[in-house]
Design a protein around this motif. Sequence first.
Motif, PDB file in Angstrom:
ATOM      1  N   UNK A 170       0.829  -1.207   0.000  1.00 44.18           N
ATOM      2  CA  UNK A 170       0.000   0.000   0.000  1.00 44.18           C
ATOM      3  C   UNK A 170       0.863   1.256   0.000  1.00 44.18           C
ATOM      4  N   UNK A 171       2.061   1.160   0.591  1.00 48.52           N
ATOM      5  CA  UNK A 171       2.952   2.324   0.558  1.00 48.52           C
ATOM      6  C   UNK A 171       3.414   2.620  -0.871  1.00 48.52           C
TER       7      UNK A 171
ATOM      8  N   UNK B  45      -3.720  12.060   3.889  1.00 47.10           N
ATOM      9  CA  UNK B  45      -4.129  11.426   5.148  1.00 47.10           C
ATOM     10  C   UNK B  45      -4.527   9.960   5.013  1.00 47.10           C
ATOM     11  N   UNK B  46      -4.893   9.502   3.826  1.00 50.11           N
ATOM     12  CA  UNK B  46      -5.458   8.164   3.708  1.00 50.11           C
ATOM     13  C   UNK B  46      -4.401   7.090   3.979  1.00 50.11           C
ATOM     14  N   UNK B  47      -4.766   6.122   4.808  1.00 47.17           N
ATOM     15  CA  UNK B  47      -3.957   4.926   5.076  1.00 47.17           C
ATOM     16  C   UNK B  47      -4.912   3.769   5.338  1.00 47.17           C
ATOM     17  N   UNK B  48      -4.464   2.534   5.188  1.00 49.36           N
ATOM     18  CA  UNK B  48      -5.350   1.397   5.489  1.00 49.36           C
ATOM     19  C   UNK B  48      -5.553   1.170   6.979  1.00 49.36           C
TER      20      UNK B  48
ATOM     21  N   UNK C 118     -12.985   6.844   7.312  1.00 52.53           N
ATOM     22  CA  UNK C 118     -12.154   7.133   6.147  1.00 52.53           C
ATOM     23  C   UNK C 118     -12.958   7.146   4.858  1.00 52.53           C
ATOM     24  N   UNK C 119     -13.902   6.194   4.726  1.00 52.27           N
ATOM     25  CA  UNK C 119     -14.729   6.152   3.515  1.00 52.27           C
ATOM     26  C   UNK C 119     -15.599   7.399   3.406  1.00 52.27           C
TER      27      UNK C 119
ATOM     28  N   UNK D 131      -7.448   5.198  -6.798  1.00 54.01           N
ATOM     29  CA  UNK D 131      -6.222   4.618  -6.240  1.00 54.01           C
ATOM     30  C   UNK D 131      -6.136   4.902  -4.742  1.00 54.01           C
ATOM     31  N   UNK D 132      -6.488   6.109  -4.346  1.00 58.54           N
ATOM     32  CA  UNK D 132      -6.486   6.439  -2.922  1.00 58.54           C
ATOM     33  C   UNK D 132      -7.558   5.646  -2.183  1.00 58.54           C
TER      34      UNK D 132
END
Length: 537
Positions: free
Chosen positions: A411-412, A450-453, A460-461, A529-530
């Motif tokens: 993901x990175x 800011x988005x991360x898993x 987040x959604x 993608x994000x």
Amino acid sequence: MGLLSDPNRRKALTSLLTRLNTPICVICYLAAIAWFMGLAFEPFTLRTYMSENAMGSTMVEERFFPRERELCLLRESLPLIRKRGIPVDWLVKTMQDRGLEVFTQSFSRTLPFPDENKERFIYWAKDIIFLVNEHDLIGMQAWLEGYHHTNITGMSFTPLQGRAGSIQAALSLELSSDVITSLDLVLEGLNGQLPNLDLANLFHAFCQKLGVLCTIQGKLQRHDWGSTEGYTVAAQTMTLMVLKQASGRPWGDHGLFLRYHIEAATIRGINSFRHYKTDATTLGRLFEGMFRKLNNLLERLHQSYFFYLMPSLSHFVSIGYYMPAFGLLAAILLLRALDLWVQIGSPALVTQDGVSEEEPSLSPGILSVLTPIVISHLTGVALYTLPILSQETAVEHFPVFILDKGTEQGWRVLKLAALLYLAVLLGCTALINFSLGFILAVTLVPAAACVTPHMPKSLGALAMILLSPGCTILYCIFLFQDLQEAPVTLPECCLLYLSVISQGILDHALYGSLVYPLLALFVYPCWLLLWNVLFWK
């Protein structure tokens, strides 16, 4: 150079930027918004001035004094226009009686939506071309393509029977009433193009000379720039210009001339300020003066600015003042990309029995990163082609879940690619259309940064949807209507939203506007993608 070549200093600098990455990004975002809002302050603006020597040295002496015969013709034409639109036969006869060479052109254009096939007529003469067109921009586009022997929109039209030389400038006059109280200047053209600033300066100079009330974005010019009210009006005027320019649509017939390197503007007659009625003689003298000054040109307008924002007709903001606001937003993407690059290259530390050991990083498979990129762009292609192939299907912005199972490094790498992709995309957009690039950056940069898993999926959604390109259009509609002093409710805004989407598709099909394909083929896939980063497993 010593700082970058010394490994220890380079490592210390990288560590500092990584440790302070989030605070620096927050400061950059707030500074960008503050910088943009500060552009309406007088210290950030420049007073307009005439750069072209052939137009600025002296003013011409207007000789337009209509006789009773011309005034009778004007009064005779108004009932005909109200009854059946443009009186074609009457115009032909009247212009021929004045010794003008009059020609007609018929054309037809099949729209991307069904049951729309009409014929239009256009008239013009040599040297100074008097052009009367029906059906707004479609008729103007047909004439321009016929005049320049091009066919970039697939329109069918008859060849022009008469032609002048190379067109240097054009003025589009729109009069919706026989009572004119003020004149409004419209500059925004196709894909955010603007005419040379000297054309706006020329209009403002003659309005001041003849005492004609003039506006831009429908806002009267204020002289108390130091007051709160003065700043508010200037900020509203500049924001309206940004929103119009970002739409990419031509806001008048002049907008189609700009793609042919013809400096053009639209002047609209407004009937709202009842205490400032302007008679036909004054209007005639104003346009005569403008055309006579343009007639002095031996070359195209090129001395003044082509990239600017106008908080009023007497002040403008040059590209050197407003681009730093976008640069601060773009810097956030690069800082986040640098942070991810350092994390990808640094092995993770794992503590076992009180001893820290480096855990070997697993490189993500190329398919795990390439798959969401390909699927996102295929979704963008579907979003672009679906409204045209399925003409009766309404287009709505919808999120697409792309779920994948991969490594922590995966993901990175995907987010790093998305950040660099977005930075290049917004940078190229801002160079062509600053307003569009800046508006997209205001909403997409926080989402990308800011988005991360690891963040809560539901929160987040929700944040991703609120910062999506579709919602950005919705916010712009709300803001535009509010600044136009015509606020709308949420249901009305949703209807306007669908109308804006449809208008964007039509503008792309009819005139070659690039906003719709840009959003569908590039911005939306980048946002997906994000979205995939958020739901990375």
